[in-house]
Design a protein around this motif. Structure first.
Motif, PDB file in Angstrom:
ATOM      1  N   LEU C  49      -3.126  27.633  -8.521  1.00  0.00           N
ATOM      2  CA  LEU C  49      -2.787  28.896  -6.956  1.00  0.00           C
ATOM      3  C   LEU C  49      -4.249  29.545  -6.815  1.00  0.00           C
ATOM      4  CD1 LEU C  49       0.987  29.108  -7.609  1.00  0.00           C
ATOM      5  CD2 LEU C  49      -0.378  28.222  -5.209  1.00  0.00           C
ATOM      6  N   THR C  50      -4.546  29.762  -8.074  1.00  0.00           N
ATOM      7  CA  THR C  50      -5.684  31.084  -7.979  1.00  0.00           C
ATOM      8  C   THR C  50      -7.269  30.537  -8.009  1.00  0.00           C
ATOM      9  OG1 THR C  50      -6.252  30.528 -10.599  1.00  0.00           O
ATOM     10  CG2 THR C  50      -4.692  31.885  -9.802  1.00  0.00           C
ATOM     11  N   GLY C  51      -7.567  29.444  -7.753  1.00  0.00           N
ATOM     12  CA  GLY C  51      -8.324  28.966  -7.115  1.00  0.00           C
ATOM     13  C   GLY C  51      -9.588  28.458  -8.438  1.00  0.00           C
ATOM     14  N   LEU C  52      -9.049  28.114  -9.180  1.00  0.00           N
ATOM     15  CA  LEU C  52      -9.937  28.033 -10.670  1.00  0.00           C
ATOM     16  C   LEU C  52      -9.019  26.038 -11.116  1.00  0.00           C
ATOM     17  CD1 LEU C  52      -8.592  30.869 -13.345  1.00  0.00           C
ATOM     18  CD2 LEU C  52     -11.172  30.393 -12.410  1.00  0.00           C
ATOM     19  N   LEU C  53      -8.975  26.204 -10.630  1.00  0.00           N
ATOM     20  CA  LEU C  53      -8.675  24.243  -9.781  1.00  0.00           C
ATOM     21  C   LEU C  53      -8.551  23.345  -9.038  1.00  0.00           C
ATOM     22  CD1 LEU C  53      -8.261  21.714 -12.491  1.00  0.00           C
ATOM     23  CD2 LEU C  53      -6.522  22.156 -12.451  1.00  0.00           C
ATOM     24  N   LYS C  54      -8.781  22.366  -8.931  1.00  0.00           N
ATOM     25  CA  LYS C  54      -9.218  21.834  -7.841  1.00  0.00           C
ATOM     26  C   LYS C  54      -7.550  21.093  -7.460  1.00  0.00           C
ATOM     27  CE  LYS C  54     -12.290  18.743  -4.593  1.00  0.00           C
ATOM     28  NZ  LYS C  54     -11.969  19.152  -3.145  1.00  0.00           N
ATOM     29  N   PRO C  55      -6.909  20.950  -6.372  1.00  0.00           N
ATOM     30  CA  PRO C  55      -5.231  20.238  -6.158  1.00  0.00           C
ATOM     31  C   PRO C  55      -5.968  18.444  -5.997  1.00  0.00           C
ATOM     32  CG  PRO C  55      -5.812  21.696  -4.834  1.00  0.00           C
ATOM     33  CD  PRO C  55      -7.135  21.917  -5.426  1.00  0.00           C
ATOM     34  N   SER C  56      -5.631  17.491  -6.627  1.00  0.00           N
ATOM     35  CA  SER C  56      -5.371  16.272  -6.294  1.00  0.00           C
ATOM     36  C   SER C  56      -4.877  15.451  -4.944  1.00  0.00           C
ATOM     37  CB  SER C  56      -5.228  15.584  -7.258  1.00  0.00           C
ATOM     38  OG  SER C  56      -5.430  15.946  -8.822  1.00  0.00           O
ATOM     39  N   ALA C  57      -4.016  16.774  -4.594  1.00  0.00           N
ATOM     40  CA  ALA C  57      -3.146  16.609  -2.919  1.00  0.00           C
ATOM     41  C   ALA C  57      -2.597  18.200  -3.018  1.00  0.00           C
ATOM     42  CB  ALA C  57      -2.395  15.131  -3.016  1.00  0.00           C
ATOM     43  N   GLY C  58      -1.995  18.009  -1.806  1.00  0.00           N
ATOM     44  CA  GLY C  58      -1.176  19.062  -1.197  1.00  0.00           C
ATOM     45  C   GLY C  58      -2.018  20.279  -1.153  1.00  0.00           C
ATOM     46  N   THR C  59      -1.540  21.113  -0.526  1.00  0.00           N
ATOM     47  CA  THR C  59      -2.133  22.525  -0.203  1.00  0.00           C
ATOM     48  C   THR C  59      -1.441  23.790  -1.102  1.00  0.00           C
ATOM     49  OG1 THR C  59      -0.513  22.635   1.188  1.00  0.00           O
ATOM     50  CG2 THR C  59      -2.570  22.211   2.180  1.00  0.00           C
ATOM     51  N   ALA C  60      -2.387  24.781  -0.957  1.00  0.00           N
ATOM     52  CA  ALA C  60      -1.663  26.265  -1.710  1.00  0.00           C
ATOM     53  C   ALA C  60      -1.956  26.885  -1.133  1.00  0.00           C
ATOM     54  CB  ALA C  60      -2.365  26.285  -3.004  1.00  0.00           C
ATOM     55  N   GLU C  61      -1.280  28.008  -0.108  1.00  0.00           N
ATOM     56  CA  GLU C  61      -1.637  29.014   0.325  1.00  0.00           C
ATOM     57  C   GLU C  61      -1.199  30.106   0.009  1.00  0.00           C
ATOM     58  OE1 GLU C  61      -0.652  27.195   5.010  1.00  0.00           O
ATOM     59  OE2 GLU C  61      -0.217  29.573   4.402  1.00  0.00           O
ATOM     60  N   VAL C  62      -2.181  31.346  -0.483  1.00  0.00           N
ATOM     61  CA  VAL C  62      -2.140  32.375  -0.951  1.00  0.00           C
ATOM     62  C   VAL C  62      -2.761  33.550   0.231  1.00  0.00           C
ATOM     63  CG1 VAL C  62      -2.486  34.034  -3.020  1.00  0.00           C
ATOM     64  CG2 VAL C  62      -1.980  31.652  -3.438  1.00  0.00           C
ATOM     65  N   ALA C  63      -1.883  34.713   0.155  1.00  0.00           N
ATOM     66  CA  ALA C  63      -2.159  35.344   1.428  1.00  0.00           C
ATOM     67  C   ALA C  63      -3.013  35.047   2.079  1.00  0.00           C
ATOM     68  CB  ALA C  63      -2.946  36.100   0.894  1.00  0.00           C
ATOM     69  N   GLY C  64      -1.877  34.120   2.763  1.00  0.00           N
ATOM     70  CA  GLY C  64      -2.446  33.628   4.031  1.00  0.00           C
ATOM     71  C   GLY C  64      -4.094  32.832   4.172  1.00  0.00           C
ATOM     72  N   ILE C  65      -4.656  32.590   3.012  1.00  0.00           N
ATOM     73  CA  ILE C  65      -5.528  31.372   2.977  1.00  0.00           C
ATOM     74  C   ILE C  65      -5.038  30.351   2.227  1.00  0.00           C
ATOM     75  CG2 ILE C  65      -7.525  31.805   1.859  1.00  0.00           C
ATOM     76  CD1 ILE C  65      -8.056  34.381   2.286  1.00  0.00           C
ATOM     77  N   ASP C  66      -5.460  29.384   2.554  1.00  0.00           N
ATOM     78  CA  ASP C  66      -5.919  27.722   2.244  1.00  0.00           C
ATOM     79  C   ASP C  66      -6.664  28.241   0.801  1.00  0.00           C
ATOM     80  OD1 ASP C  66      -5.702  24.240   3.328  1.00  0.00           O
ATOM     81  OD2 ASP C  66      -5.841  25.100   1.342  1.00  0.00           O
ATOM     82  N   VAL C  67      -5.612  28.039   0.131  1.00  0.00           N
ATOM     83  CA  VAL C  67      -6.793  28.215  -1.719  1.00  0.00           C
ATOM     84  C   VAL C  67      -7.300  26.571  -2.156  1.00  0.00           C
ATOM     85  CG1 VAL C  67      -6.682  28.417  -3.777  1.00  0.00           C
ATOM     86  CG2 VAL C  67      -5.381  30.396  -1.945  1.00  0.00           C
ATOM     87  N   SER C  68      -6.507  25.939  -1.408  1.00  0.00           N
ATOM     88  CA  SER C  68      -7.357  24.715  -2.006  1.00  0.00           C
ATOM     89  C   SER C  68      -8.586  24.649  -1.164  1.00  0.00           C
ATOM     90  CB  SER C  68      -6.455  22.910  -1.982  1.00  0.00           C
ATOM     91  OG  SER C  68      -5.152  23.752  -0.388  1.00  0.00           O
ATOM     92  N   ARG C  69      -8.698  25.079   0.407  1.00  0.00           N
ATOM     93  CA  ARG C  69     -10.161  24.176   0.847  1.00  0.00           C
ATOM     94  C   ARG C  69     -11.839  25.746   0.641  1.00  0.00           C
ATOM     95  NH1 ARG C  69      -7.686  21.952   4.943  1.00  0.00           N
ATOM     96  NH2 ARG C  69      -8.402  23.568   6.352  1.00  0.00           N
ATOM     97  N   HIS C  70     -10.613  27.080   0.164  1.00  0.00           N
ATOM     98  CA  HIS C  70     -11.301  28.069   0.642  1.00  0.00           C
ATOM     99  C   HIS C  70     -11.435  28.939  -0.799  1.00  0.00           C
ATOM    100  CE1 HIS C  70     -12.355  26.912   4.678  1.00  0.00           C
ATOM    101  NE2 HIS C  70     -11.326  27.214   4.933  1.00  0.00           N
ATOM    102  N   PRO C  71     -10.854  28.202  -1.757  1.00  0.00           N
ATOM    103  CA  PRO C  71     -11.350  29.071  -3.505  1.00  0.00           C
ATOM    104  C   PRO C  71     -11.708  30.837  -3.250  1.00  0.00           C
ATOM    105  CG  PRO C  71     -12.189  27.216  -3.326  1.00  0.00           C
ATOM    106  CD  PRO C  71     -11.906  27.040  -2.022  1.00  0.00           C
ATOM    107  N   ASN C  72     -12.559  30.964  -2.742  1.00  0.00           N
ATOM    108  CA  ASN C  72     -13.177  32.351  -2.983  1.00  0.00           C
ATOM    109  C   ASN C  72     -12.982  33.561  -2.229  1.00  0.00           C
ATOM    110  OD1 ASN C  72     -15.403  32.247  -5.175  1.00  0.00           O
ATOM    111  ND2 ASN C  72     -15.934  33.291  -4.146  1.00  0.00           N
TER     112      ASN C  72
END
Lengths: 364, 369, 239
Positions: C49-72
């Motif tokens: 969820l914090t963008g420190l680890l890349k998910p194998s599948a699925g999505t994580a959205e934090v503050a409206g941003i897709d963390v799995s794709r744009h962690p920074n």
């Protein structure tokens, strides 16, 4: 203590990367020394300035090239052209004939030839000039034999122990010495320092294990690892590079163990002084390994070092162990010939082990 | 870039606070360089010889004196027979055996020729070769002196005048000091960088950094710049001591040396960083760095000449940053080469630095997979 | 929109599945307790969820941003506190605060103000020039928390913040958390102390990489018919 030992072993075996390097390093070094690094001079680029180009000078030049040591990179037109060639690093030596070389030799019995070396690399310069002198002297002798002049005292030479003059005879023992020291001392010091840094050493110390048991438990795996390494290096030396094994295997193994104990004790000592891994590593590398490589006589001959450094070299275990390996493997001698060295190592082992143990017990 | 400023500030605070490491870094290179430059030469001097003199004539004694007075050899033993002579060789009490046959003087006076036997411990083949070379030269000189006064026709003689440019006294220190200094500084910087980063990974502070918006390259620069500056200081201290202690000729401009170091150090820094990206523990990092560095050092041309390496090794050497450094030091510090002469070397180093650092940035993962 | 959304978030390490299709939504301003035993997958989920680890599948959205794709992109908006104290032990308290203030882009004046503020709140003014190493654990954790909040993030992730801390310090810590929630910050806290669940608006209990239960503490207790969170946990484990 046995489960503790087993845990240490597993821990080491699991770290594939370090293991690969521990074994890859000596192999790489042996191969490097064997195939890549050598002090031999071969095809050194030289420049020739030979204005007359008469029979004598041409024959002499050809003789130099035929030796395999030299290779004519360029022929110069005048003396002014020499410096730029040196500066650019294109030649290592310049051979300069006077314009009347052949004539002077034939009619006056005396001629001069000039050799200019690039002493930016003094090792090579020295060797090149040495070889050139020898070849010119041979030419002189042959020239004179042709005219029936007296020859004087000559020497018949024999290369004892290593008639084919293989470089491997010198470096395999050297690499072995370094590796045994590296693994035993460096790894031990780092491992122990690691426990200290991470705080797990305290846990060990309050356990029912006695300090000596902890030490042994930590160091025995590395002892065995370095032994294994030594075997690999020896086998490589024997089967790939043709090193002989003329002495007793048992004696060799025993001496190796002795040397490893000394290295181990050094490693333990370093770990008691270092507060974390980085410090331990720096102490091992700069304080132990570099001097071993450079002062023990492995690469550079000890006889030509300043007195102070020769004395310091005597405190380095490798300096005593190197002749032992060479003695056993190449000369095929027994313990009697190696008594001095063995006793020195033995003394070092006892002294260092006692010192380290004491330090280990006092400091945490 | 204020973020970068804060990172650099933090790095310096940590460096200066490390009471053991900092002095070590400043003193070690100098100390090692001094120590080792005195040791590092291949000269043959003081070799121990054991002489078995069966002739015991004035000539044989003169011959022995010629050897021992030269400085190359020293008399270690006078064994009475071949067997005890062999023992001297076997126990390393002697490096060379000289055997003078009985009636040598008589043979020489009568036929103007005689043969002595020299046996060398050839385990160190190069040393033995050089020793025999020197012995041969000494014999020739000896012959010259002996035959000079003889009534027979004098042999033709080729006189060899030799000189050494750039280092007339063949002083090894001139050559070794800059090389070893650069070597040690390079080594240390590479290790430091690698270990520093791996350590942060091991103790977990890198994670806190990774979760901040600071971009990769900022973090990387924040590490490299302080160590970069540190290496410059180390070089400056080393070169100054070298100049004072050894009187190394500084013919090439000192500015050129610094400029070069400015561009060369990033190669080692980048290498260290790259290694850290692939190491999980400090131990691994240490050993990986050690592995590469030892090989690079051995193949750099400092201890053995580059030309004698096989072609494939010379190709591999293109990836060896230290090789460029050694070449540069030699060309500039000893031969006074100018910028034109080392342009090729300089460009290679620049390219290398760019490549290795790009690789390091590319392989650094803020987000682990 | 919910500040934290996980949809079928999965992480596998080889054959081992650490997080198995995690689905959850944390509401704005809520204190969400992410519970579970050690090894249940909490830290792994948090790191995704914090963008420190890349998910194998699925999505994580934090503050409206897709963390799995744009962690920074999300990093300026979130704060994070890891399980192990990860501030610099060889920097002082003050220096640590200054460093992170600077990294998050605070101006020097702001940093000074915030530093004084934090020192006051945490009663660390006397220790401001002490090396972080010298602080007792509880204080270290409080410092780490405050540092994570320096840039006023809207969403904060805390991984076992009170692990190993004494009960008094733990209470003080939760007071800090409440204060933040009071300011409108959304907090996701993992813990293996089951009683801390009571402090949260809603909790989820993870077991073997999956969410076994998700609801308010009260409703969970009712559902399982028990009086404490601990018993719920045991019930799940034995199920």
């Amino acid at each position: 203590m046995f489960p503790f030992l087993k845990k240490e072993f597993l821990h080491i075996l699991r770290d594939r990367r370090t293991l690969m390097i521990l074994f890859g390093m000596p192999v790489a070094q042996v191969l490097l020394f064997g195939f890549v690094l050598n002090n031999e001079i071969k095809d050194a680029p030289i420049a020739v300035l030979d204005p007359a180009g008469d029979y004598a000078s041409v024959t002499l030049t050809n003789k130099l090239v035929a030796s395999g040591y030299f290779h004519i990179e360029t022929r110069l037109g005048d003396a002014g052209a020499i410096e730029p060639e040196f500066r650019k690093g294109r030649i290592r030596m310049a051979l300069v004939f006077p314009p009347d070389f052949g004539r002077a030799l034939a009619h006056e019995g005396y001629a001069t030839v000039q050799l200019i070396g690039d002493a930016g690399d003094p090792n090579t310069a020295n060797a090149l000039i040495n070889y050139a002198q020898a070849i010119i002297a041979d030419y002189q002798t042959a020239y004179n034999q042709g005219t029936g002049a007296p020859v004087g005292i000559t020497a018949s030479t024999r290369m004892q122990y290593n008639p084919e003059q293989k470089a491997v005879f010198n470096f395999v023992p050297g690499v072995m010495t370094m590796i045994l020291m590296l693994i035993a001392a460096m790894m031990t010091s780092i491992t122990l320092a690691r426990e200290k840094e991470l705080g797990t050493m305290e846990v060990l110390l309050v356990s029912p294990l006695r300090p000596i048991q902890i030490l042994l438990g930590k160091t025995i795996p590395y002892l065995l690892l370095s032994m294994l390494n030594a075997v690999i290096v020896v086998l490589l030396g024997i089967f790939v590079f043709g090193m002989p094994m003329r002495g007793s295997v048992a004696l060799l193994a025993a001496e190796c163990f002795l040397y490893m104990f000394v290295s181990l004790a050094l490693g333990i000592f370093i770990s008691t002084r270092a507060k974390d891994q980085m410090t331990a590593m720096f102490f091992s590398a700069l304080g132990l390994l570099m001097p071993t490589m450079l002062l023990s006589g492995f690469i550079f001959p000890r006889e030509s070092m300043p007195w102070v450094l020769q004395k310091i070299g005597m405190a380095i275990p490798a300096t005593w162990f190197n002749p032992i390996i060479k003695g056993i493997m190449i000369k095929g001698v027994g313990l009697e010939a190696l008594a001095t060295q063995t006793m020195v190592l033995g003394g070092m082992a006892v002294f260092l082990l006692a010192l380290s143990l004491k330090n280990f017990k006092d400091r945490l | 870039m204020p973020v970068l400023f804060f990172l650099i500030q933090k790095e310096f605070l940590q460096i200066f606070r490390n009471r053991i490491m900092l002095p070590l870094l400043l003193i070690m290179p100098v100390f090692q360089t001094v120590l080792l430059s005195f040791a590092a030469n291949y000269e043959i001097k003081n070799l121990a010889i054991a002489v078995t003199d069966h002739d015991r004539s004035a000539t044989s004694r003169a011959l022995i004196r010629k050897f021992t007075a030269s400085g190359y050899f020293r008399l270690a033993a006078l064994p009475a027979d071949a067997k005890s002579a062999e023992a001297e060789l076997a126990t390393d009490r002697a490096d060379l055996l000289l055997e003078i046959p009985p009636q040598m003087e008589r043979d020489f006076v009568r036929e103007k020729r005689a043969t002595i036997r020299i046996t060398a411990n050839a385990i160190n083949a190069v040393k033995a070769g050089m020793a025999i070379g020197y012995a041969g030269n000494m014999l020739r000189d000896f012959n010259q002196e002996l035959l000079a006064g003889s009534p027979a026709a004098a042999p033709a003689r080729i006189e060899i005048a030799y000189s050494n440019w750039y280092n007339p006294r063949l002083d090894y220190k001139t050559f070794m000091v800059p090389g070893i200094l650069g070597l040690i500084v390079s080594m240390i910087i590479c290790f430091l960088t690698a270990l520093n980063i791996v350590r942060e990974r091991e103790i977990g502070t890198i994670e806190q950094m990774n979760v901040t918006p600071a971009p990769k390259w900022t973090f990387i620069l924040g590490k490299l710049i302080p160590f970069w500056l540190l290496s410059l200081v180390m070089m400056a201290v080393g070169l100054t001591v070298g100049r004072l202690l050894f009187d190394i000729p500084m013919e090439g401009s000192l500015g050129l040396v610094f400029l070069y170091t400015l561009f060369f150090t990033p190669c080692m820094l980048g290498l260290g960083f790259l290694i850290s990206n692939f190491s999980d523990t400090q131990q691994q990092g240490m050993f990986t760095a050690w592995f590469f560095l030892v090989i690079c050092i051995l193949m750099s041309g400092l201890f053995t000449p580059l030309e004698s390496m096989p072609d494939w090794a010379q190709w591999m050497n293109l990836l060896n940053p230290i090789r460029y450094f050694v070449e540069f030091m030699r060309l500039v510090l000893l031969k006074g080469a100018g910028f034109e002469d080392i342009r090729h070397n300089f460009l290679s180093v620049l390219t290398y630095a760019v490549l290795v650092n790009s690789l390091a940035v590319a392989t650094y993962q803020k987000r682990v997979s | 929109m919910s500040p934290i959304i996980a949809r079928d978030l999965t992480k596998t390490f080889g054959a081992f599945t650490a997080v198995d299709r995690l689905n959850l939504e944390v509401r704005q301003g809520e204190i969400f307790g992410f519970l579970g035993a050690n090894g249940a997958g909490k830290t792994t989920a948090l790191r995704m969820l914090t963008g420190l680890l890349k998910p194998s599948a699925g999505t994580a959205e934090v503050a409206g941003i897709d963390v799995s794709r744009h962690p920074n992109r999300v990093k300026q908006r979130i704060g994070y506190m890891s399980q192990k104290f990860s501030l610099y032990e060889d920097l002082t308290v003050r220096e640590n605060i200054r460093l992170y203030g600077g990294i998050y882009g605070l101006k020097p004046a702001e940093i000074r103000v915030k530093t004084e503020q934090v020192l006051r709140e945490l009663e660390l003014t006397d220790l401001q020039n002490a090396l972080a190493r010298a602080l007792p654990l509880g204080w270290k954790q409080k410092l780490a928390f405050s540092t994570a909040m320096l840039h006023d993030p809207a969403i904060v992730f805390l991984d076992e913040p009170t692990s190993g801390v004494d009960p008094l310090a733990r209470r003080q810590f939760w007071e800090l958390i409440y204060a933040a929630a009071g300011r409108g910050v959304t907090l996701m806290v993992t813990t293996h102390y089951m009683e801390e669940a009571e402090y949260c608006a809603r909790v989820s209990i993870m077991a073997d990489g999956r969410i076994a239960a998700l609801d308010t503490p009260a409703r969970l207790k009712a559902r399982f018919g028990v009086g404490t969170m601990d018993e719920i946990f045991r019930a799940i484990r034995n199920a």
